[in-house]
Scaffold this active site. Sequence first.
Site, PDB file in Angstrom:
ATOM      1  N   SER A  20       0.661  -1.405  -0.253  1.00 52.57           N
ATOM      2  CA  SER A  20       0.136   0.097  -0.066  1.00 52.57           C
ATOM      3  C   SER A  20       1.115   1.223  -0.211  1.00 52.57           C
ATOM      4  O   SER A  20       0.632   2.369  -0.679  1.00 52.57           O
ATOM      5  CB  SER A  20      -0.839  -0.069   1.233  1.00 52.57           C
ATOM      6  OG  SER A  20      -1.707  -0.915   1.310  1.00 52.57           O
ATOM      7  N   ARG A  24       1.556   4.314  -2.911  1.00 51.49           N
ATOM      8  CA  ARG A  24       1.249   5.652  -2.754  1.00 51.49           C
ATOM      9  C   ARG A  24       2.510   6.453  -2.961  1.00 51.49           C
ATOM     10  O   ARG A  24       2.311   7.704  -3.474  1.00 51.49           O
ATOM     11  CB  ARG A  24       0.683   5.850  -1.299  1.00 51.49           C
ATOM     12  CG  ARG A  24      -0.869   5.286  -1.266  1.00 51.49           C
ATOM     13  CD  ARG A  24      -1.061   5.044   0.301  1.00 51.49           C
ATOM     14  NE  ARG A  24      -2.602   4.637   0.245  1.00 51.49           N
ATOM     15  CZ  ARG A  24      -3.298   3.397   0.136  1.00 51.49           C
ATOM     16  NH1 ARG A  24      -2.736   2.349  -0.334  1.00 51.49           N
ATOM     17  NH2 ARG A  24      -4.612   3.324   0.301  1.00 51.49           N
ATOM     18  N   GLY A  91      -6.229  -3.688  -7.554  1.00 55.92           N
ATOM     19  CA  GLY A  91      -7.210  -2.761  -7.011  1.00 55.92           C
ATOM     20  C   GLY A  91      -6.786  -1.621  -6.644  1.00 55.92           C
ATOM     21  O   GLY A  91      -7.379  -0.607  -6.832  1.00 55.92           O
ATOM     22  N   ARG A 119     -14.182  -6.868 -10.606  1.00 52.66           N
ATOM     23  CA  ARG A 119     -14.030  -6.000  -9.065  1.00 52.66           C
ATOM     24  C   ARG A 119     -14.840  -4.911  -9.077  1.00 52.66           C
ATOM     25  O   ARG A 119     -14.907  -4.379 -10.022  1.00 52.66           O
ATOM     26  CB  ARG A 119     -12.584  -5.999  -8.491  1.00 52.66           C
ATOM     27  CG  ARG A 119     -11.821  -7.399  -8.338  1.00 52.66           C
ATOM     28  CD  ARG A 119     -10.433  -7.173  -7.961  1.00 52.66           C
ATOM     29  NE  ARG A 119     -10.837  -6.678  -6.348  1.00 52.66           N
ATOM     30  CZ  ARG A 119      -9.617  -6.362  -5.874  1.00 52.66           C
ATOM     31  NH1 ARG A 119      -8.467  -6.505  -6.235  1.00 52.66           N
ATOM     32  NH2 ARG A 119      -9.752  -5.947  -4.470  1.00 52.66           N
ATOM     33  N   SER A 164     -13.221   1.037   3.273  1.00 57.54           N
ATOM     34  CA  SER A 164     -12.265   0.829   2.391  1.00 57.54           C
ATOM     35  C   SER A 164     -11.535   2.091   2.005  1.00 57.54           C
ATOM     36  O   SER A 164     -11.697   3.311   1.800  1.00 57.54           O
ATOM     37  CB  SER A 164     -12.963   0.586   1.048  1.00 57.54           C
ATOM     38  OG  SER A 164     -12.173   0.658  -0.054  1.00 57.54           O
ATOM     39  N   GLN A 166      -9.189   2.131  -0.011  1.00 58.47           N
ATOM     40  CA  GLN A 166      -9.180   2.421  -1.591  1.00 58.47           C
ATOM     41  C   GLN A 166     -10.190   3.651  -2.072  1.00 58.47           C
ATOM     42  O   GLN A 166      -9.895   4.567  -2.885  1.00 58.47           O
ATOM     43  CB  GLN A 166      -9.162   1.112  -2.587  1.00 58.47           C
ATOM     44  CG  GLN A 166      -8.062   0.214  -2.281  1.00 58.47           C
ATOM     45  CD  GLN A 166      -8.046  -0.951  -3.146  1.00 58.47           C
ATOM     46  OE1 GLN A 166      -9.184  -1.307  -3.734  1.00 58.47           O
ATOM     47  NE2 GLN A 166      -6.996  -1.929  -3.038  1.00 58.47           N
ATOM     48  N   ASP A 311      -6.564  -8.541   4.750  1.00 57.71           N
ATOM     49  CA  ASP A 311      -5.587  -9.023   3.855  1.00 57.71           C
ATOM     50  C   ASP A 311      -5.121 -10.297   4.608  1.00 57.71           C
ATOM     51  O   ASP A 311      -4.412 -10.965   3.747  1.00 57.71           O
ATOM     52  CB  ASP A 311      -4.655  -8.156   3.216  1.00 57.71           C
ATOM     53  CG  ASP A 311      -5.131  -7.188   2.542  1.00 57.71           C
ATOM     54  OD1 ASP A 311      -6.427  -7.237   2.142  1.00 57.71           O
ATOM     55  OD2 ASP A 311      -4.481  -6.110   2.037  1.00 57.71           O
ATOM     56  N   LYS A 338     -12.314  -9.500  -3.093  1.00 59.79           N
ATOM     57  CA  LYS A 338     -10.665  -9.243  -3.386  1.00 59.79           C
ATOM     58  C   LYS A 338     -10.388 -10.255  -4.615  1.00 59.79           C
ATOM     59  O   LYS A 338     -11.152 -10.262  -5.481  1.00 59.79           O
ATOM     60  CB  LYS A 338     -10.353  -9.859  -1.978  1.00 59.79           C
ATOM     61  CG  LYS A 338     -10.419  -8.948  -0.859  1.00 59.79           C
ATOM     62  CD  LYS A 338     -10.219  -7.621  -0.936  1.00 59.79           C
ATOM     63  CE  LYS A 338     -10.400  -6.975   0.307  1.00 59.79           C
ATOM     64  NZ  LYS A 338      -9.954  -5.483   0.183  1.00 59.79           N
TER      65      LYS A 338
HETATM   66  C1  S3P Z   1      -5.513  -1.342   0.164  1.00 59.13           C
HETATM   67  C2  S3P Z   1      -6.915  -1.410   0.638  1.00 59.13           C
HETATM   68  C3  S3P Z   1      -7.534  -2.453   1.081  1.00 59.13           C
HETATM   69  C4  S3P Z   1      -6.650  -3.697   0.992  1.00 59.13           C
HETATM   70  C5  S3P Z   1      -5.692  -3.896  -0.425  1.00 59.13           C
HETATM   71  C6  S3P Z   1      -4.817  -2.608  -0.273  1.00 59.13           C
HETATM   72  C7  S3P Z   1      -4.825  -0.067   0.033  1.00 59.13           C
HETATM   73  O1  S3P Z   1      -8.615  -2.611   0.128  1.00 59.13           O
HETATM   74  O2  S3P Z   1      -7.512  -5.047   1.012  1.00 59.13           O
HETATM   75  O3  S3P Z   1      -4.891  -4.971  -0.399  1.00 59.13           O
HETATM   76  O4  S3P Z   1      -3.616  -0.204  -0.338  1.00 59.13           O
HETATM   77  O5  S3P Z   1      -5.696   0.878  -0.133  1.00 59.13           O
HETATM   78  P1  S3P Z   1      -9.875  -1.882   0.291  1.00 59.13           P
HETATM   79  O6  S3P Z   1     -10.005  -0.543   0.247  1.00 59.13           O
HETATM   80  O7  S3P Z   1     -10.822  -2.355  -0.771  1.00 59.13           O
HETATM   81  O8  S3P Z   1     -10.595  -2.258   1.727  1.00 59.13           O
END
Ligand code: S3P
Length: 424
Positions: A20, A24, A91, A119, A164, A166, A311, A338
């Site tokens: 993550s 970023r 994702g 997804r 979430s 994301q 995760d 996922k």
């Molecule tokens: C992530 C957020 C999570 C996580 C993914 C990475 C991120 O997903 O499961 O592996 O980097 O922001 P969600 O935001 O869909 O919960």
Amino acid sequence: MEIKKQTSLRGEMEVPGDKSISHRAVMFGSLADGTTRITHFLNGADCLSTISCFRKMGIRIENTKEEVLVHGKGLYGLCAPEDVLDVGNSGTTTRLISGILSGQNFVSELNGDASIQTRPMKRIITPLLSMGADIKSIRGNDCAPLRISGHPLSAVHHTSPVASAQVKSCVLLAGMYADGITSVTEPVLSRNHTEIMLNYFGADVTSRGTTASIAPGPILRAREIHVPGDISSAAYFIAAGLLTPGSEILIKNVGINPTRDGILRVLRDMGADITLMNVCADGEPTADLLVRFSTLHGTAIGGEIIPALIDEIPMLAVIAAFAEGTTVIRDAQELKVKESNRIEVMVNNLKRMGADIEATEDGMIIRGGAPLHGALIDSHMDHRVAMSFAVAGTICDGTMDILGAECVNISYPDFYRDLYALGQ
Ligand code: S3P
């Protein structure tokens, strides 16, 4: 791929950089003025997809073994990509980049692999449309491929039905291109790496409870970023150390951000012997984790802790099958959307190993202690499924054979090398 049984694990190791945080660092570095230097970057396929997308938008990114240099061009420095942005299996790339693309002055298209095309993207399309963005699912099924015609946006307050990071990050990033303060409220706090890192780059992000807000038009300045080890990758070695008799391992420099450390809290509750050493609380907190073989028992996992370990649930399901007593996992329906349907895939594969487990609407019930044996496992090309069963294969008797084992490349290219490195 066949997995070999191990007798005990001893020694020290480091896991690759946090996925993550690596994503970023490249994204925000691209939107900053100057050169951002990233060390301990995760060179997994997902983060390489992010690099490739920003290169296609005119950002020069040098990636050597030691460091990644992102030559950022400022908030308005991206150029129109000449072809489709390929997000691969990621994702995080898809959802975060959509927020950024919505505020540009060009048209772009995003697409990825078969998994990404299933997804759910409605969760970002809805808030982005409310900000006035022009984003659409090309096949009309609320999934990728997506087409985004960027232009200035309106600030909104978005209440997300899902916890979430994301979704939250997508809206906050779009908020940088809006005409006022944009905020997001989520039902439970999700990982907060975006908030921490955007502030580090010079943005004005405030967090109050489960609401995060951002002021528009920040001037982001290039920074140095050392990415901590990924607790999600450390989880496989924590599990291997706890479950393999005679083990004692030290996993160095692991990120222990409280929005990510649910696995440690749950495992301790199950009786795990895990000691945090050299805790460093600056920015993204880190620690060395000393893990010793432990006798584990079942527990209940649900409610507010779920986003902090979402995760790690595939690995936790395997651990629970080896533990004594019953583990109930609730409130984890997000697992169904996922990289694979992780409730169905974990339950079916654990049953093949002889586990007493059943799927529920929002999780699973695992009656631990049934004798487990190696089996033919279908990873469904989901990296976390493959790694969880590889760990199981190092502990149980019988042949463990994993289909699609190479998918670990998404988040941990050297996983199998590291898995055998500590064996005696
Ligand atoms: C992530 C957020 C999570 C996580 C993914 C990475 C991120 O997903 O499961 O592996 O980097 O922001 P969600 O935001 O869909 O919960």
